[in-house]
Every structure is written in structure tokens, then in C-alpha cells.
Write an enzyme that holds these catalytic residues in place. Structure first.
Site, PDB file in Angstrom:
ATOM      1  N   GLY A 115      58.735  13.786  43.791  1.00  0.00           N
ATOM      2  CA  GLY A 115      57.755  13.313  45.520  1.00  0.00           C
ATOM      3  C   GLY A 115      56.289  13.293  45.386  1.00  0.00           C
ATOM      4  O   GLY A 115      55.759  13.825  44.312  1.00  0.00           O
TER       5      GLY A 115
ATOM      6  N   HIS B  22      57.052  18.906  51.904  1.00  0.00           N
ATOM      7  CA  HIS B  22      55.549  19.696  51.083  1.00  0.00           C
ATOM      8  C   HIS B  22      55.425  17.976  51.062  1.00  0.00           C
ATOM      9  O   HIS B  22      53.602  18.143  51.066  1.00  0.00           O
ATOM     10  CB  HIS B  22      56.477  19.531  49.531  1.00  0.00           C
ATOM     11  CG  HIS B  22      55.535  19.676  48.875  1.00  0.00           C
ATOM     12  ND1 HIS B  22      55.514  20.664  47.925  1.00  0.00           N
ATOM     13  CD2 HIS B  22      54.802  18.319  48.100  1.00  0.00           C
ATOM     14  CE1 HIS B  22      54.516  20.735  47.426  1.00  0.00           C
ATOM     15  NE2 HIS B  22      54.506  19.891  47.573  1.00  0.00           N
ATOM     16  N   GLU B  23      55.614  16.567  50.740  1.00  0.00           N
ATOM     17  CA  GLU B  23      55.104  15.504  50.794  1.00  0.00           C
ATOM     18  C   GLU B  23      54.205  15.158  51.677  1.00  0.00           C
ATOM     19  O   GLU B  23      53.115  14.558  52.307  1.00  0.00           O
ATOM     20  CB  GLU B  23      55.598  13.961  50.561  1.00  0.00           C
ATOM     21  CG  GLU B  23      56.737  14.179  49.315  1.00  0.00           C
ATOM     22  CD  GLU B  23      55.845  15.141  47.875  1.00  0.00           C
ATOM     23  OE1 GLU B  23      56.278  15.643  47.224  1.00  0.00           O
ATOM     24  OE2 GLU B  23      54.335  14.465  47.602  1.00  0.00           O
TER      25      GLU B  23
ATOM     26  N   CYS C  37      53.847  21.259  42.474  1.00  0.00           N
ATOM     27  CA  CYS C  37      53.093  20.395  43.230  1.00  0.00           C
ATOM     28  C   CYS C  37      51.955  19.663  41.633  1.00  0.00           C
ATOM     29  O   CYS C  37      52.024  21.044  40.843  1.00  0.00           O
ATOM     30  CB  CYS C  37      52.234  20.824  44.125  1.00  0.00           C
ATOM     31  SG  CYS C  37      51.170  20.002  44.927  1.00  0.00           S
ATOM     32  N   LEU C  38      52.296  18.484  41.643  1.00  0.00           N
ATOM     33  CA  LEU C  38      51.540  18.057  41.022  1.00  0.00           C
ATOM     34  C   LEU C  38      50.242  18.605  40.955  1.00  0.00           C
ATOM     35  O   LEU C  38      49.497  17.951  39.335  1.00  0.00           O
ATOM     36  CB  LEU C  38      52.198  16.461  40.745  1.00  0.00           C
ATOM     37  CG  LEU C  38      53.973  16.241  40.445  1.00  0.00           C
ATOM     38  CD1 LEU C  38      53.834  14.487  40.861  1.00  0.00           C
ATOM     39  CD2 LEU C  38      54.422  16.742  39.361  1.00  0.00           C
TER      40      LEU C  38
ATOM     41  N   GLN D 227      47.100  12.384  47.250  1.00  0.00           N
ATOM     42  CA  GLN D 227      46.952  13.381  45.611  1.00  0.00           C
ATOM     43  C   GLN D 227      47.055  11.633  44.600  1.00  0.00           C
ATOM     44  O   GLN D 227      46.479  12.981  43.254  1.00  0.00           O
ATOM     45  CB  GLN D 227      48.222  13.699  44.775  1.00  0.00           C
ATOM     46  CG  GLN D 227      49.175  14.782  45.887  1.00  0.00           C
ATOM     47  CD  GLN D 227      50.357  15.155  45.156  1.00  0.00           C
ATOM     48  OE1 GLN D 227      52.043  14.855  45.730  1.00  0.00           O
ATOM     49  NE2 GLN D 227      50.652  16.194  44.540  1.00  0.00           N
TER      50      GLN D 227
ATOM     51  N   HIS E 236      51.244  17.312  52.540  1.00  0.00           N
ATOM     52  CA  HIS E 236      49.718  16.365  51.588  1.00  0.00           C
ATOM     53  C   HIS E 236      48.962  15.704  53.312  1.00  0.00           C
ATOM     54  O   HIS E 236      47.882  15.917  52.596  1.00  0.00           O
ATOM     55  CB  HIS E 236      50.343  15.715  50.566  1.00  0.00           C
ATOM     56  CG  HIS E 236      50.513  16.725  49.519  1.00  0.00           C
ATOM     57  ND1 HIS E 236      49.344  17.715  48.691  1.00  0.00           N
ATOM     58  CD2 HIS E 236      51.429  17.010  48.536  1.00  0.00           C
ATOM     59  CE1 HIS E 236      49.989  18.045  47.732  1.00  0.00           C
ATOM     60  NE2 HIS E 236      51.542  17.619  48.071  1.00  0.00           N
TER      61      HIS E 236
HETATM   62  O1  K2U Z   1      54.217  16.659  45.871  1.00  0.00           O
HETATM   63  C1  K2U Z   1      54.273  16.890  44.607  1.00  0.00           C
HETATM   64  O2  K2U Z   1      52.828  17.244  44.190  1.00  0.00           O
HETATM   65  C2  K2U Z   1      55.139  16.680  44.058  1.00  0.00           C
HETATM   66  C3  K2U Z   1      56.448  18.039  44.305  1.00  0.00           C
HETATM   67  C4  K2U Z   1      57.320  17.784  45.185  1.00  0.00           C
HETATM   68  C5  K2U Z   1      58.212  18.813  45.312  1.00  0.00           C
HETATM   69  C6  K2U Z   1      57.301  20.240  45.558  1.00  0.00           C
HETATM   70  C7  K2U Z   1      57.848  21.617  45.623  1.00  0.00           C
HETATM   71  C8  K2U Z   1      59.310  21.452  46.038  1.00  0.00           C
HETATM   72  C9  K2U Z   1      60.066  19.986  45.991  1.00  0.00           C
HETATM   73  C10 K2U Z   1      59.323  18.350  45.468  1.00  0.00           C
HETATM   74  C11 K2U Z   1      56.856  18.547  42.464  1.00  0.00           C
HETATM   75  O3  K2U Z   1      55.716  18.279  42.037  1.00  0.00           O
HETATM   76  S1  K2U Z   1      57.638  17.688  41.729  1.00  0.00           S
HETATM   77  C12 K2U Z   1      58.041  18.460  40.594  1.00  0.00           C
HETATM   78  C13 K2U Z   1      59.612  19.268  41.097  1.00  0.00           C
HETATM   79  C14 K2U Z   1      60.896  18.463  40.419  1.00  0.00           C
HETATM   80  C15 K2U Z   1      61.754  18.771  40.841  1.00  0.00           C
HETATM   81  C16 K2U Z   1      62.063  20.690  41.585  1.00  0.00           C
HETATM   82  C17 K2U Z   1      60.277  21.474  42.382  1.00  0.00           C
HETATM   83  C18 K2U Z   1      59.369  20.562  41.876  1.00  0.00           C
HETATM   84 ZN    ZN Z   2      52.464  18.724  46.328  1.00  0.00          ZN
END
Ligand code: K2U
Ligand code: ZN
Length: 172
Positions: free
Chosen positions: A45, A136-137, A94-95, A50, A140
Site C-alpha cells: 500500500g 492504514h492508507e 509502514c514504508l 508519503q 495516512h
Molecule cells: O502505507 C505504507 O507504509 C505501506 C504499508 C501498508 C501496510 C502496513 C501495515 C499492514 C498492511 C499494509 C506497508 O509498509 S507495505 C509493507 C508490508 C507488507 C506486508 C505486510 C505488512 C506490511
Molecule cells: Zn504507512
């Protein structure tokens, strides 16, 4: 093209993003760039703030099976219109807060309404990792990070680690 991802703390990650009033080729290009950036991270996501764009736009693709076709979703002005009472706990990352993970409890299912890349209104119920990710998105877009759900001490610990990381990256 790939965009650079802002690292917490950054005021743009705490900003209430603006609704998209008119779709444009520039916004469609931003959405495509965000998908490219997300896949490259890798992530499942990514929200516009971001990458420093304070518009209400998110992209996601939570397909985990390698053999399954990807399902990239582009959502303008996403809104949770309904959510389940029962909840799910997921260890989120979170990225914008690299290498930090913590458990977050969220509704297990959410119904989301949005405008897609062609300007059409869409509505769909998400569960599992899709539900966690889309919430989560959307957080943001309201300047909310997953660490805002943690106890203050844990949140401060993570913020200090990110401030150190940013200092080191600035020196590199
Ligand atoms: O928004 C973001 O920073 C991307 C997030 C999205 C996400 C966070 C937590 C749980 C689900 C999605 C992640 O950094 S994407 C990396 C990731 C991959 C698989 C599972 C959890 C996080
Ligand atoms: Zn995030």
C-alpha cells in the site's frame, strides 16, 4: 517514475490531505508513479502524503500469492462507509517508518467507497490484509500513522529511532 518516500517525523505525514475535486492526467500520473514506487519498495500500500503530495489518493495491492495475478487498486477520495464490530490484530509496518513493527487492532471488515482512475464511483467490502491495509492508507490521508495507536513511550522510542536514522542518512 519512482518517487522518494518521506520518513517520519515529517509535517507532511501529519497533514489532513485535500480531496481530489477534478481528476487530471497529472493526478493519474501520480497514481501510476505511486504504484511503481510501492512495488519497488516493496510494499502492499502507499498513500500520496508519503511521497509528499497532500491529495486524498491511495494505491494498494495486497495480493500475496506469487502465482496470483496482481490487483493494483487506485483510490481517489476513499471513505470507509461501514466497518464491522469485530476486530483483527495485525503486526503493522509502514514504508515511512522503516523496520519498525507493532500490533494494531482494527475492524476486521470495512466497506470503502472511492473514485477510480476513470472517474467512476466504486464501493467494495474488504477483509483480511486488504481491510488492514486500506484502513492504514486512509489513516495516512488524515495525518495518522500506525504508531499513533501505540502507548506514548513506545511511540516516542520509534520516533527517536527515525530521527537518528534521518540524521545518519543526511550525513551519508
Ligand atoms: O502505507 C505504507 O507504509 C505501506 C504499508 C501498508 C501496510 C502496513 C501495515 C499492514 C498492511 C499494509 C506497508 O509498509 S507495505 C509493507 C508490508 C507488507 C506486508 C505486510 C505488512 C506490511
Ligand atoms: Zn504507512
Amino acid at each position: 517514475m519512482k518517487r522518494s518516500i518521506l520518513i517520519h517525523p515529517d509535517p507532511r505525514l501529519k497533514t489532513l490531505c485535500k480531496p481530489v475535486d477534478d481528476l487530471s492526467d497529472e493526478l493519474r500520473q501520480l497514481a501510476d508513479d505511486m504504484l511503481e514506487t510501492m512495488y519497488a519498495a516493496p510494499g502492499i500500500g502507499l498513500a500520496a502524503p508519503q511521497v509528499g503530495e497532500l491529495d486524498r489518493l491511495i494505491v494498494l495491492d495486497c495480493v500475496k500469492q506469487d502465482d496470483a495475478p496482481p490487483r493494483p487498486l487506485i483510490m481517489f477520495n476513499p471513505v470507509v462507509v461501514a466497518s464491522s464490530d469485530d476486530t483483527n490484530v495485525y503486526e503493522e509496518g509502514c514504508l515511512s517508518i522503516p523496520d519498525q513493527y507493532a500490533e494494531v487492532t482494527r475492524p476486521r471488515e470495512v466497506e470503502v467507497a472511492w473514485i477510480d482512475r476513470d472517474g467512476n464511483a466504486q464501493q467494495e467490502v474488504f477483509d483480511g490484509l486488504w481491510a488492514t491495509c486500506v484502513q492504514h492508507e486512509i489513516d495516512h490521508l488524515d495525518g495518522k500513522l500506525f504508531i499513533d495507536y501505540l502507548k506514548p513511550l513506545k511511540r516516542q522510542l520509534i520516533t527517536r529511532k527515525m530521527q537518528k536514522l534521518k540524521r545518519e542518512r543526511a550525513r551519508a
